[in-house]
Design an enzyme around this catalytic site. Structure first.
Site, PDB file in Angstrom:
ATOM      1  N   GLY A  21       0.795  -1.232   0.000  1.00 14.72           N
ATOM      2  CA  GLY A  21       0.000   0.000   0.000  1.00 14.72           C
ATOM      3  C   GLY A  21       0.826   1.280   0.000  1.00 14.72           C
ATOM      4  O   GLY A  21       0.365   2.321   0.469  1.00 14.72           O
ATOM      5  N   SER A  22       2.027   1.240  -0.587  1.00 14.27           N
ATOM      6  CA  SER A  22       2.847   2.455  -0.530  1.00 14.27           C
ATOM      7  C   SER A  22       2.341   3.530  -1.491  1.00 14.27           C
ATOM      8  O   SER A  22       2.441   4.723  -1.190  1.00 14.27           O
ATOM      9  CB  SER A  22       4.328   2.138  -0.757  1.00 14.27           C
ATOM     10  OG  SER A  22       4.579   1.731  -2.069  1.00 14.27           O
ATOM     11  N   ASN A  23       1.790   3.143  -2.634  1.00 18.73           N
ATOM     12  CA  ASN A  23       1.180   4.154  -3.515  1.00 18.73           C
ATOM     13  C   ASN A  23       0.017   4.840  -2.803  1.00 18.73           C
ATOM     14  O   ASN A  23      -0.122   6.059  -2.843  1.00 18.73           O
ATOM     15  CB  ASN A  23       0.680   3.506  -4.810  1.00 18.73           C
ATOM     16  CG  ASN A  23       1.749   3.456  -5.887  1.00 18.73           C
ATOM     17  OD1 ASN A  23       2.124   4.486  -6.434  1.00 18.73           O
ATOM     18  ND2 ASN A  23       2.252   2.267  -6.162  1.00 18.73           N
ATOM     19  N   LYS A  75      -9.433 -13.467  -9.051  1.00 18.12           N
ATOM     20  CA  LYS A  75     -10.373 -12.475  -9.562  1.00 18.12           C
ATOM     21  C   LYS A  75     -11.322 -12.005  -8.466  1.00 18.12           C
ATOM     22  O   LYS A  75     -11.459 -12.664  -7.421  1.00 18.12           O
ATOM     23  CB  LYS A  75     -11.157 -13.048 -10.747  1.00 18.12           C
ATOM     24  CG  LYS A  75     -11.968 -14.283 -10.401  1.00 18.12           C
ATOM     25  CD  LYS A  75     -12.653 -14.865 -11.629  1.00 18.12           C
ATOM     26  CE  LYS A  75     -13.439 -16.117 -11.265  1.00 18.12           C
ATOM     27  NZ  LYS A  75     -14.129 -16.713 -12.397  1.00 18.12           N
ATOM     28  N   MET A 102      -4.036  -7.112  -6.650  1.00 15.32           N
ATOM     29  CA  MET A 102      -3.528  -8.202  -7.481  1.00 15.32           C
ATOM     30  C   MET A 102      -4.626  -9.172  -7.939  1.00 15.32           C
ATOM     31  O   MET A 102      -4.487 -10.391  -7.818  1.00 15.32           O
ATOM     32  CB  MET A 102      -2.448  -8.977  -6.705  1.00 15.32           C
ATOM     33  CG  MET A 102      -1.310  -8.106  -6.209  1.00 15.32           C
ATOM     34  SD  MET A 102      -0.544  -7.145  -7.531  1.00 15.32           S
ATOM     35  CE  MET A 102       0.428  -8.439  -8.284  1.00 15.32           C
ATOM     36  N   ARG A 103      -5.695  -8.627  -8.440  1.00 21.03           N
ATOM     37  CA  ARG A 103      -6.820  -9.441  -8.865  1.00 21.03           C
ATOM     38  C   ARG A 103      -7.439  -8.882 -10.133  1.00 21.03           C
ATOM     39  O   ARG A 103      -7.465  -7.666 -10.303  1.00 21.03           O
ATOM     40  CB  ARG A 103      -7.910  -9.342  -7.785  1.00 21.03           C
ATOM     41  CG  ARG A 103      -8.236 -10.615  -7.155  1.00 21.03           C
ATOM     42  CD  ARG A 103      -8.983 -10.441  -5.876  1.00 21.03           C
ATOM     43  NE  ARG A 103      -8.346 -11.291  -4.918  1.00 21.03           N
ATOM     44  CZ  ARG A 103      -8.513 -12.601  -4.850  1.00 21.03           C
ATOM     45  NH1 ARG A 103      -9.373 -13.194  -5.621  1.00 21.03           N
ATOM     46  NH2 ARG A 103      -7.832 -13.326  -3.980  1.00 21.03           N
ATOM     47  N   VAL A 105     -10.504  -7.659 -12.193  1.00 22.37           N
ATOM     48  CA  VAL A 105     -11.875  -7.223 -11.902  1.00 22.37           C
ATOM     49  C   VAL A 105     -12.781  -7.727 -13.022  1.00 22.37           C
ATOM     50  O   VAL A 105     -12.333  -7.921 -14.150  1.00 22.37           O
ATOM     51  CB  VAL A 105     -11.960  -5.690 -11.732  1.00 22.37           C
ATOM     52  CG1 VAL A 105     -11.272  -5.269 -10.449  1.00 22.37           C
ATOM     53  CG2 VAL A 105     -11.365  -4.944 -12.920  1.00 22.37           C
ATOM     54  N   ASN A 119      -5.855   2.325 -12.785  1.00 16.45           N
ATOM     55  CA  ASN A 119      -4.862   1.424 -12.188  1.00 16.45           C
ATOM     56  C   ASN A 119      -3.473   1.970 -12.457  1.00 16.45           C
ATOM     57  O   ASN A 119      -3.259   2.680 -13.434  1.00 16.45           O
ATOM     58  CB  ASN A 119      -4.985   0.035 -12.837  1.00 16.45           C
ATOM     59  CG  ASN A 119      -3.969  -0.955 -12.306  1.00 16.45           C
ATOM     60  OD1 ASN A 119      -3.749  -1.053 -11.087  1.00 16.45           O
ATOM     61  ND2 ASN A 119      -3.320  -1.698 -13.191  1.00 16.45           N
ATOM     62  N   HIS A 121       0.445   0.642 -13.156  1.00 13.71           N
ATOM     63  CA  HIS A 121       1.181  -0.569 -13.543  1.00 13.71           C
ATOM     64  C   HIS A 121       2.661  -0.230 -13.726  1.00 13.71           C
ATOM     65  O   HIS A 121       2.982   0.794 -14.338  1.00 13.71           O
ATOM     66  CB  HIS A 121       0.596  -1.120 -14.853  1.00 13.71           C
ATOM     67  CG  HIS A 121       1.267  -2.375 -15.295  1.00 13.71           C
ATOM     68  ND1 HIS A 121       1.007  -3.601 -14.707  1.00 13.71           N
ATOM     69  CD2 HIS A 121       2.221  -2.612 -16.232  1.00 13.71           C
ATOM     70  CE1 HIS A 121       1.769  -4.517 -15.272  1.00 13.71           C
ATOM     71  NE2 HIS A 121       2.512  -3.945 -16.206  1.00 13.71           N
TER      72      HIS A 121
HETATM   73  C1  GRF Z   1       3.252  -1.182  -7.628  1.00 16.19           C
HETATM   74  O1  GRF Z   1       4.474  -1.399  -8.275  1.00 16.19           O
HETATM   75  C2  GRF Z   1       2.127  -1.103  -8.629  1.00 16.19           C
HETATM   76  O2  GRF Z   1       2.501  -0.525  -9.849  1.00 16.19           O
HETATM   77  C3  GRF Z   1       1.795  -2.563  -8.853  1.00 16.19           C
HETATM   78  O3  GRF Z   1       1.939  -3.150  -7.574  1.00 16.19           O
HETATM   79  C4  GRF Z   1       2.847  -2.393  -6.785  1.00 16.19           C
HETATM   80  C5  GRF Z   1       2.113  -2.001  -5.550  1.00 16.19           C
HETATM   81  O4  GRF Z   1       2.927  -1.422  -4.586  1.00 16.19           O
HETATM   82  N1  GRF Z   1       0.510  -2.708  -9.459  1.00 16.19           N
HETATM   83  P1  GRF Z   1       2.270  -0.740  -3.306  1.00 16.19           P
HETATM   84  O5  GRF Z   1       1.290  -1.737  -2.709  1.00 16.19           O
HETATM   85  O6  GRF Z   1       1.591   0.517  -3.764  1.00 16.19           O
HETATM   86  O7  GRF Z   1       3.409  -0.468  -2.389  1.00 16.19           O
END
Ligand code: GRF
Length: 207
Positions: A21-23, A75, A102-103, A105, A119, A121
Site C-alpha cells: 500500500g505504498s502508492n 479475480k 492483485m486481482r 476485476v 490502475n 502498472h
Molecule cells: C506497484 O508497483 C504497482 O505498480 C503494482 O503493484 C505495486 C504495488 O505497490 N501494481 P504498493 O502496494 O503501492 O506499495
C-alpha cells in the site's frame, strides 16, 4: 448543481490494495499536506486481511475494509464483488483507484463503474503487461521502462492509457533496483493523475 459548486466539490475515491500500500500511502500523505487537492479518499479495500496498507489507511482515519475473495484466487467476482459494489455505493464513491490490487476485476464491477476505475502498472504499457513487469523488462534487456496509469477494462492492463513516466535501465540494474526506480516515479505519477482528474484535465464520466 451549479458549475461553481461542482468544481468546488471533492471527488470521492476508493483505493484497492493487496499488500504494502505504498502508492496509497503517498496519495493519503499528499492529501493530508494539501499537495493533492480535490480528492477525498473515503474507502480502502483489500483482498488480503494482512495487508500492511490496511493499517496505514486506519492511521489516516480512512474506512478500511477486508473483503474475503473466496472461493476465487485471482479475480474479484461473486459475493465479494457484490459486497464491494455495495460499499462503494454506501460511500458515494465516484472514482476507484487500483494500487497494487492483485486481482482481475470482472464485468459487474467494471459495468457499475464504467470509465471510473484506474490502475497503476509498473511498466510503459503496452509493454510488459501482467505480473512481475520489472522482471520482464530486465529479462527482455529493455533500455527503459517506467510506469503507467490507465483506465481499467476487462483485459489485463489493456485499458486506455492516461499518463506514463519513464526510467532508464542501466546494465547493472536488476529486478530490485529497477523496481526501486520505478516506484519513485509511481508515487509522482498517481498523485499527478489524480490532481488532473480533480482539475478536470482528465475527464471521468459523471464527475
Ligand atoms: C506497484 O508497483 C504497482 O505498480 C503494482 O503493484 C505495486 C504495488 O505497490 N501494481 P504498493 O502496494 O503501492 O506499495
Amino acid at each position: 448543481m451549479g458549475l461553481f459548486s461542482k468544481l468546488a466539490k471533492n471527488i470521492n475515491v476508493a483505493i484497492f490494495i493487496s499488500s504494502r500500500g505504498s502508492n496509497m500511502e503517498v496519495i493519503l500523505k499528499n492529501i493530508e499536506t494539501s499537495k493533492l487537492k480535490g480528492i477525498n479518499v473515503r474507502l480502502v479495500i483489500s483482498d488480503n486481511e494482512d495487508a500492511k496498507g490496511l493499517s496505514i489507511a486506519r492511521k489516516y482515519n480512512v474506512r478500511s475494509e477486508y473483503i474475503d475473495p473466496a472461493p476465487f484466487k485471482t479475480k474479484l467476482e461473486g459475493l465479494a464483488e457484490d459486497k464491494v459494489i455495495k460499499m462503494l455505493q454506501e460511500e458515494n464513491i465516484e472514482l476507484v483507484c487500483l494500487a497494487g490490487f492483485m486481482r482481475m476485476v470482472k464485468q459487474n464491477f467494471v459495468k457499475a463503474y464504467e470509465g471510473r476505475i484506474i490502475n497503476i502498472h509498473p511498466s510503459i504499457l503496452p509493454n510488459f503487461k501482467g505480473i512481475k513487469a520489472q522482471k520482464q523488462a530486465i529479462e527482455a534487456n529493455a533500455k527503459e521502462s517506467g510506469c503507467t496509469v490507465h483506465f481499467v477494462d476487462l483485459g489485463m492492463d489493456t485499458g486506455r492509457i492516461i499518463a506514463q513516466r519513464k526510467v532508464k535501465i542501466k546494465k547493472d540494474d536488476d529486478e530490485k533496483s529497477l523496481s526501486k526506480k520505478i516506484i519513485k516515479q509511481e508515487y509522482i505519477l498517481y498523485s499527478k493523475v489524480l490532481q488532473d482528474i480533480a482539475n478536470g484535465k482528465v475527464k471521468i464520466p459523471n464527475i
